[in-house]
Design a protein around this motif. Structure first.
Motif, short mmCIF file in Angstrom:
data_model
loop_
_atom_site.label_atom_id
_atom_site.label_comp_id
_atom_site.label_asym_id
_atom_site.label_seq_id
_atom_site.Cartn_x
_atom_site.Cartn_y
_atom_site.Cartn_z
N VAL A 1 0.86 -1.19 0.00
CA VAL A 1 0.00 0.00 0.00
C VAL A 1 0.90 1.24 0.00
O VAL A 1 1.73 1.42 0.90
N LEU A 2 0.72 2.06 -1.02
CA LEU A 2 1.47 3.31 -1.17
C LEU A 2 0.56 4.47 -0.83
O LEU A 2 -0.53 4.60 -1.38
N LEU A 3 0.97 5.31 0.10
CA LEU A 3 0.28 6.57 0.34
C LEU A 3 1.08 7.68 -0.34
O LEU A 3 2.27 7.86 -0.05
N ALA A 4 0.44 8.39 -1.26
CA ALA A 4 1.09 9.49 -1.96
C ALA A 4 0.40 10.78 -1.55
O ALA A 4 -0.83 10.90 -1.65
N THR A 5 1.17 11.73 -1.05
CA THR A 5 0.58 12.94 -0.49
C THR A 5 1.32 14.20 -0.92
O THR A 5 2.55 14.18 -1.05
N PRO A 6 0.59 15.28 -1.13
CA PRO A 6 1.26 16.57 -1.28
C PRO A 6 1.65 17.12 0.09
O PRO A 6 1.19 16.62 1.13
N THR A 7 2.49 18.10 0.07
CA THR A 7 2.91 18.81 1.29
C THR A 7 2.08 20.07 1.41
O THR A 7 2.03 20.89 0.49
N TRP A 8 1.43 20.25 2.56
CA TRP A 8 0.68 21.46 2.82
C TRP A 8 1.12 22.05 4.15
O TRP A 8 1.03 21.39 5.18
N LEU A 9 1.66 23.27 4.10
CA LEU A 9 2.12 23.95 5.31
C LEU A 9 3.11 23.10 6.09
O LEU A 9 3.13 23.09 7.32
N GLY A 10 3.94 22.36 5.34
CA GLY A 10 4.97 21.55 5.96
C GLY A 10 4.51 20.20 6.47
O GLY A 10 5.29 19.46 7.07
N HIS A 11 3.25 19.86 6.24
CA HIS A 11 2.69 18.61 6.76
C HIS A 11 2.02 17.81 5.63
O HIS A 11 1.80 18.32 4.54
N MET A 12 1.66 16.56 5.92
CA MET A 12 0.89 15.77 4.97
C MET A 12 -0.47 16.43 4.77
O MET A 12 -0.96 17.16 5.64
N ALA A 13 -1.09 16.17 3.63
CA ALA A 13 -2.42 16.70 3.37
C ALA A 13 -3.43 16.13 4.36
O ALA A 13 -3.27 15.01 4.85
#
Length: 201
Positions: A75-87
């Motif tokens: 299982v791959l979790l792909a996330t952008p960075t928002w305000l230095g944290h995971m979405a």
């Protein structure tokens, strides 16, 4: 055959272009080179309710996502960075996975034990290392196994404004890191497929 599920945690509903999804697809392509079949879902396309139960009812679509998680070896979790944290979507997925922690098999093992976790992060700001650490810590608690160098990421230069999907080519370092993460995850999943963790009781 080993299977992988990429959960893309972009905040953009389909069909909007997503850098997180682009990197997730590149990871799946790399896994395919190791005989791993892959599929992808975009979490915001589902009505995933907040809560601590496997099914929050009233149209909650998390059970459909969970069914795909349970069917996958990786299982791959792909996330952008928002305000230095995971979405926030990534946090929601982890919170809903936590409800499965109390589910065990006939030998007392957590239901997610033996699955392999991967993480991919993109952002035009810093934060990838902390996000990967947070995701892997949570997934380890849930029973996933973390492969050596099982993550990949891209951050723009400091104070930059580019998105990963806007690059003309995949940077060599990112491509190499993605290839290594896929190789190690596929190897680990194959090992766990042949030798599950011992019974808990």
């Amino acid at each position: 055959m080993t299977s992988a599920l990429a959960i893309t945690c972009t905040l953009k509903p389909s069909p909007a272009a997503s850098s997180s999804e682009l990197l997730a697809r590149q990871v799946l392509e790399a896994l395919a080179g190791h005989d791993v079949s892959g599929s992808l879902l975009r979490a915001v396309d589902y009505d995933i309710r907040p809560g601590v139960q496997r099914d929050m009812g009233d149209g909650d679509q998390w059970p459909a996502v969970l069914e795909r998680v349970r069917a996958a070896d990786i299982v791959l979790l792909a996330t952008p960075t928002w305000l230095g944290h995971m979405a926030s979507v990534t946090q929601r997925v982890l919170e809903r996975l936590d409800a499965d922690l109390s589910e065990t098999d006939e030998q007392g093992r957590p239901s997610l034990l033996g699955k392999v976790a991967m993480c991919a992060v993109v952002g035009n700001e810093d934060g990838a290392h902390k996000i990967i650490a947070d995701v892997f810590d949570a997934m380890g608690d849930l029973g996933f196994t973390i492969p050596a160098q099982g993550s990949t990421y891209w951050n723009d230069e400091a104070m930059g404004g580019r998105d990963y999907r806007d690059l003309d080519a995949v940077p060599e370092a990112v491509a190499a890191t993605t290839a290594n993460a896929a190789r190690n995850a596929a190897h680990l999943a194959a090992l766990l497929g042949r030798a599950q963790y011992p019974p808990y009781r």
